[in-house]
Design an enzyme around this catalytic site. Structure first.
Site, PDB file in Angstrom:
ATOM      1  N   GLY A   1      15.110  -2.780 -47.865  1.00 37.33           N
ATOM      2  CA  GLY A   1      15.129  -2.442 -49.296  1.00 37.33           C
ATOM      3  C   GLY A   1      16.204  -2.937 -50.142  1.00 37.33           C
ATOM      4  O   GLY A   1      17.410  -3.296 -49.471  1.00 37.33           O
ATOM      5  N   HIS A   2      16.018  -2.699 -51.270  1.00 39.28           N
ATOM      6  CA  HIS A   2      17.286  -3.045 -52.290  1.00 39.28           C
ATOM      7  C   HIS A   2      18.695  -2.529 -52.131  1.00 39.28           C
ATOM      8  O   HIS A   2      18.871  -1.352 -51.779  1.00 39.28           O
ATOM      9  CB  HIS A   2      16.886  -3.048 -53.975  1.00 39.28           C
ATOM     10  CG  HIS A   2      16.765  -1.764 -54.228  1.00 39.28           C
ATOM     11  ND1 HIS A   2      15.796  -1.356 -55.429  1.00 39.28           N
ATOM     12  CD2 HIS A   2      17.123  -0.512 -53.822  1.00 39.28           C
ATOM     13  CE1 HIS A   2      15.821  -0.273 -55.407  1.00 39.28           C
ATOM     14  NE2 HIS A   2      16.645   0.303 -54.776  1.00 39.28           N
TER      15      HIS A   2
END
Length: 331
Positions: free
Chosen positions: A240-241
């Site tokens: 994920g970011h």
């Protein structure tokens, strides 16, 4: 740090009047400012627009001289030194609404890609303007390399991979079907609906990383998503970011890492491990296969279970459950 000009381009400077117009505020009540780029609060530079939606008590820990910061209007700022702050109802929402309209992707219209003569590029691969491909790199068929992407020497990119907003080091191996640099999963309220957050960060793969087939690595919201040197990611994993993965980390197949996770050097995650957002996994920690991790793990410890706990606690829980099941079955 401000947004990377290889990937993003603000549409001119924003002065007080323009900011007021975009925010629906009266310019007469705002400080005289000029904004030239975006930045995250912890690393913003003079001229950057940032936001702060925390408690006013913590403001002194985050203030950056010369920045313009959107802050919450439901707090009393009269006794706080914050020359460049602008009060709004929801700093996060206002920030990304401005950013979405103001910042565009840099296309490098007048800058053809730079490809080293020793690189091997398949005819069906697409190498966008502003990209750079190092010596000995191999780009297989139907790969897409986006504008401004940098790929180091000796790196191998498998077929049907797409790479955007990314900096790829030397000796990296990316297997077929991987997706790098897409938006992460972030949402803000819209007009009667949810709206996807625009992302303005990057993906960075350091030297010697291996990224398995059909993996996805989301770019950062404002900062970077980073995979450290010689980290090895198995097939079909998601990163994920804003996640930062250290050096020599192993993540086995079907791993799901939420946003803003920190994983220390030499950590090992078994297959199908899921990690909640903002969790920190210490250096050399190990997470058993199939675990669901919701808490920080100290360095060197081994955890397992769902939700994950220290391995000795998990073993005791399993033994206890087996005993209870046998007792019930005997009745």
């Amino acid at each position: 740090m401000p947004i990377d000009p290889r990937f993003y381009r603000p549409q001119g400077a924003l002065d007080t009047a323009e900011l007021a117009s975009r925010l629906g505020l009266d310019a007469a009540g705002l400080p005289e400012v000029s904004v030239t780029s975006l930045g995250s609060l912890d690393s913003a530079l003079p001229g950057d627009l940032c936001f702060f939606d925390g408690s006013i008590k913590a403001w002194s820990d985050h203030q950056r001289e010369g920045t313009v910061c959107l802050v919450r209007e439901d707090q009393d700022w009269s006794n706080v030194q914050a020359d460049g702050h602008i009060q709004v109802a929801d700093p996060r929402v206002s920030y990304f609404q401005i950013a979405d309209d103001w910042v565009t992707d840099e296309r490098h219209e007048n800058a053809p890609p730079i490809i080293h003569p020793d690189a091997e590029i398949a005819d069906s691969a697409v190498i966008s303007n502003g990209a750079a491909i190092g010596a000995g790199a191999r780009i297989e068929p139907f790969v897409y390399v986006g504008p401004g992407v940098q790929i180091g020497k000796g790196t191998k990119i498998g077929s049907h991979t797409s790479i955007r907003f990314s900096l790829i080091g030397d000796g990296v191996k990316i297997l077929a079907g991987a997706r790098l640099g897409e938006d992460g999963f972030g949402l803000i309220p819209g007009e009667g609906h949810l709206k996807d957050l625009p992302h303005f960060g990057r993906v960075i793969l350091q030297d010697g990383v291996t990224l398995g087939a059909n993996c996805s690595v989301d770019r950062g919201l404002l900062g970077d998503t980073i995979l450290g040197e010689h980290t090895k990611i198995d097939n079909q994993c998601h990163i994920g970011h804003n996640t930062v993965v250290g050096r020599n980390v192993i993540i086995v197949a079907y791993g799901g890492i939420s946003g803003s996770v920190e994983i220390g050097d030499n950590a090992q995650l078994g297959g199908r491990v899921g990690v909640a957002d903002h969790v920190t996994i210490g250096e050399g920690a190990r997470i058993a296969a199939g675990s669901g991790l919701r808490r920080d793990v100290p360095a060197g410890e081994t955890w397992g279970g769902y939700p994950a706990t220290p391995i000795s606690d998990w073993h005791r829980e399993v033994v206890w459950l087996k005993k209870q099941a046998k007792r019930k079955a005997a009745k």
